[in-house]
Design a protein around this motif. Sequence first.
Motif, PDB file in Angstrom:
ATOM      1  N   ARG A 151      -4.749   1.313   6.041  1.00 55.44           N
ATOM      2  CA  ARG A 151      -3.770   1.286   7.128  1.00 55.44           C
ATOM      3  C   ARG A 151      -3.201   2.673   7.384  1.00 55.44           C
ATOM      4  NH1 ARG A 151      -1.929  -3.390   4.647  1.00 55.44           N
ATOM      5  NH2 ARG A 151      -0.114  -2.309   3.815  1.00 55.44           N
ATOM      6  N   SER A 152      -2.915   3.401   6.299  1.00 54.49           N
ATOM      7  CA  SER A 152      -2.259   4.699   6.450  1.00 54.49           C
ATOM      8  C   SER A 152      -3.146   5.714   7.172  1.00 54.49           C
ATOM      9  CB  SER A 152      -1.848   5.254   5.078  1.00 54.49           C
ATOM     10  OG  SER A 152      -2.973   5.688   4.334  1.00 54.49           O
ATOM     11  N   GLY A 212      -4.595  -4.660  -2.571  1.00 56.59           N
ATOM     12  CA  GLY A 212      -3.468  -4.221  -1.759  1.00 56.59           C
ATOM     13  C   GLY A 212      -3.409  -2.715  -1.621  1.00 56.59           C
ATOM     14  N   SER A 213      -3.711  -2.008  -2.711  1.00 57.73           N
ATOM     15  CA  SER A 213      -3.702  -0.544  -2.689  1.00 57.73           C
ATOM     16  C   SER A 213      -4.762  -0.001  -1.735  1.00 57.73           C
ATOM     17  CB  SER A 213      -3.943  -0.008  -4.103  1.00 57.73           C
ATOM     18  OG  SER A 213      -3.957   1.397  -4.125  1.00 57.73           O
ATOM     19  N   SER A 257       3.407  -8.931   2.116  1.00 63.05           N
ATOM     20  CA  SER A 257       2.004  -9.324   2.139  1.00 63.05           C
ATOM     21  C   SER A 257       1.734 -10.420   1.121  1.00 63.05           C
ATOM     22  CB  SER A 257       1.114  -8.115   1.824  1.00 63.05           C
ATOM     23  OG  SER A 257       1.261  -7.755   0.461  1.00 63.05           O
ATOM     24  N   ASP A 307      -3.602  -0.713   1.821  1.00 56.04           N
ATOM     25  CA  ASP A 307      -2.484   0.168   2.159  1.00 56.04           C
ATOM     26  C   ASP A 307      -3.009   1.523   2.638  1.00 56.04           C
ATOM     27  OD1 ASP A 307      -0.526  -1.656   1.613  1.00 56.04           O
ATOM     28  OD2 ASP A 307      -0.062  -0.886  -0.394  1.00 56.04           O
ATOM     29  N   GLU A 308      -3.983   2.041   1.905  1.00 54.99           N
ATOM     30  CA  GLU A 308      -4.529   3.349   2.261  1.00 54.99           C
ATOM     31  C   GLU A 308      -5.317   3.278   3.565  1.00 54.99           C
ATOM     32  OE1 GLU A 308      -4.997   7.335   2.090  1.00 54.99           O
ATOM     33  OE2 GLU A 308      -3.740   6.070   0.821  1.00 54.99           O
ATOM     34  N   GLU A 346       7.382  -4.936   5.405  1.00 52.18           N
ATOM     35  CA  GLU A 346       6.246  -5.827   5.259  1.00 52.18           C
ATOM     36  C   GLU A 346       6.361  -6.720   4.025  1.00 52.18           C
ATOM     37  OE1 GLU A 346       2.720  -3.543   5.083  1.00 52.18           O
ATOM     38  OE2 GLU A 346       3.158  -2.394   6.870  1.00 52.18           O
ATOM     39  N   ASN A 395      -3.865  -9.124   4.679  1.00 56.52           N
ATOM     40  CA  ASN A 395      -3.106  -8.515   3.600  1.00 56.52           C
ATOM     41  C   ASN A 395      -1.766  -7.948   4.071  1.00 56.52           C
ATOM     42  OD1 ASN A 395      -4.908  -8.471   1.031  1.00 56.52           O
ATOM     43  ND2 ASN A 395      -6.244  -8.137   2.773  1.00 56.52           N
ATOM     44  N   ASP A 396      -1.516  -7.931   5.364  1.00 56.48           N
ATOM     45  CA  ASP A 396      -0.186  -7.556   5.844  1.00 56.48           C
ATOM     46  C   ASP A 396       0.183  -8.489   6.984  1.00 56.48           C
ATOM     47  OD1 ASP A 396      -1.090  -4.612   7.828  1.00 56.48           O
ATOM     48  OD2 ASP A 396      -1.855  -6.655   7.814  1.00 56.48           O
ATOM     49  N   TYR A 424      -9.022   4.653  -3.823  1.00 61.59           N
ATOM     50  CA  TYR A 424      -7.782   4.007  -3.383  1.00 61.59           C
ATOM     51  C   TYR A 424      -7.390   2.899  -4.364  1.00 61.59           C
ATOM     52  CZ  TYR A 424      -9.312   6.001   1.140  1.00 61.59           C
ATOM     53  OH  TYR A 424      -9.755   6.824   2.142  1.00 61.59           O
ATOM     54  N   GLU A 441       2.260  -9.097  -2.333  1.00 55.66           N
ATOM     55  CA  GLU A 441       3.616  -8.938  -2.835  1.00 55.66           C
ATOM     56  C   GLU A 441       4.204 -10.257  -3.340  1.00 55.66           C
ATOM     57  OE1 GLU A 441       6.321  -6.312  -0.534  1.00 55.66           O
ATOM     58  OE2 GLU A 441       4.585  -6.107   0.751  1.00 55.66           O
TER      59      GLU A 441
END
Length: 266
Positions: A100-101, A93-94, A176, A97-98, A174, A163-164, A63, A179
Motif C-alpha cells: 500500500r505504501s 499484514g506487513s 484490518s 502494508d508495504e 484502519e 487486509n484493510d 517486507y 489487527e
Amino acid sequence: MSKLFDKYNNTDETELWKSYRSTKDQNIRSYLVEKYSPLVKHVAGRIAIGMPQNVEFDDLVSYGVFGLLDAIEKFDPDRQIKFKTYAMTRIRGSIFDELRSIDWIPRSIRQKAKQLEQIIGMLENKEGAHVEDEAIAKEMGISVEEFNSLLTKISGTSLVSLNDIWFLGDENDEVSFMETLESPMNMNPDTIIEKEEIKNVIVEAIKTLPDKEKKVIVLYYYEDLTLKEIGEVLEVTESRISQLHTRAVARLRSKLGKVKSVISKK
C-alpha cells in the motif's frame, strides 16, 4: 538449524516464549527467527501468485521479515492461539502494508475496482439478493467476457483490499483482519469491544456471500490454500478462482461499507 540452538530444540516452546517475554534473551530471539523464517517465504509465495509481474518475490520476502520480527516481539503465549497462525497474519499484514505504501496499483485499475464495488452494492440494494455476472456486466456497459477480463486485471487489488477492509473514522484510522488478532493486553477495553464488533460484522458479511465465493474466502484466508489449490478443490481453473475472489472482496467491501459508519459512531 545451527547447533548453537540445539539446547532450545528440547525446550517446551511455551516455556521458551515465556522466558523470552521476561528476559528478551537475544539468543532465544535468534532461535525463533531462524525456526520460523520459512513462514515468510511461504506467505510471500502465496501472495506473489496474485501479484503482477512487476512485484518481485524477493521484495515481498523482505517486507514479510518485518512482520515476523514484529510477531516475535508481540506474541503472547498465554493466548489460545498458535504462534504460526499469529505470525502468518503479521507477515501477511506487513507485506500488504508495504504494498500500500508504495502504491503499486495503477490508478485506472483502482478506479475500476471502486466502480465494481459501487455497482455491486447498488444492484444488491435494488434486487435484495446476490447479483449475477450478467447483471453486473450489463450495468457496467460491457460483455460478460470483458467483465471476466476486468476481474482478472483487478485481482491484485482485491488481495490487498481484504487486509484493510475496514476503516474507523478517516482512512488513516484502519482496522484490518490482521489487527483483530492483536493481544488484548495491548488494548483498552473500548478497543477490544470495538474490534470484537468488527470481527462479528465481517463474519456475518462472509456468511451472506454466494456459496462458491464464500468457499474461496474461507479456503484462502482461513485454510491457507493457494488459489491453484482452491481451484483443484472446487474443480475450476485458477483464473476462475481469482475472479471469484475478486468479486467476493468487492461484495464484502460493499456490504461492510453500509454498516461501518454505524459502528464508528458508537
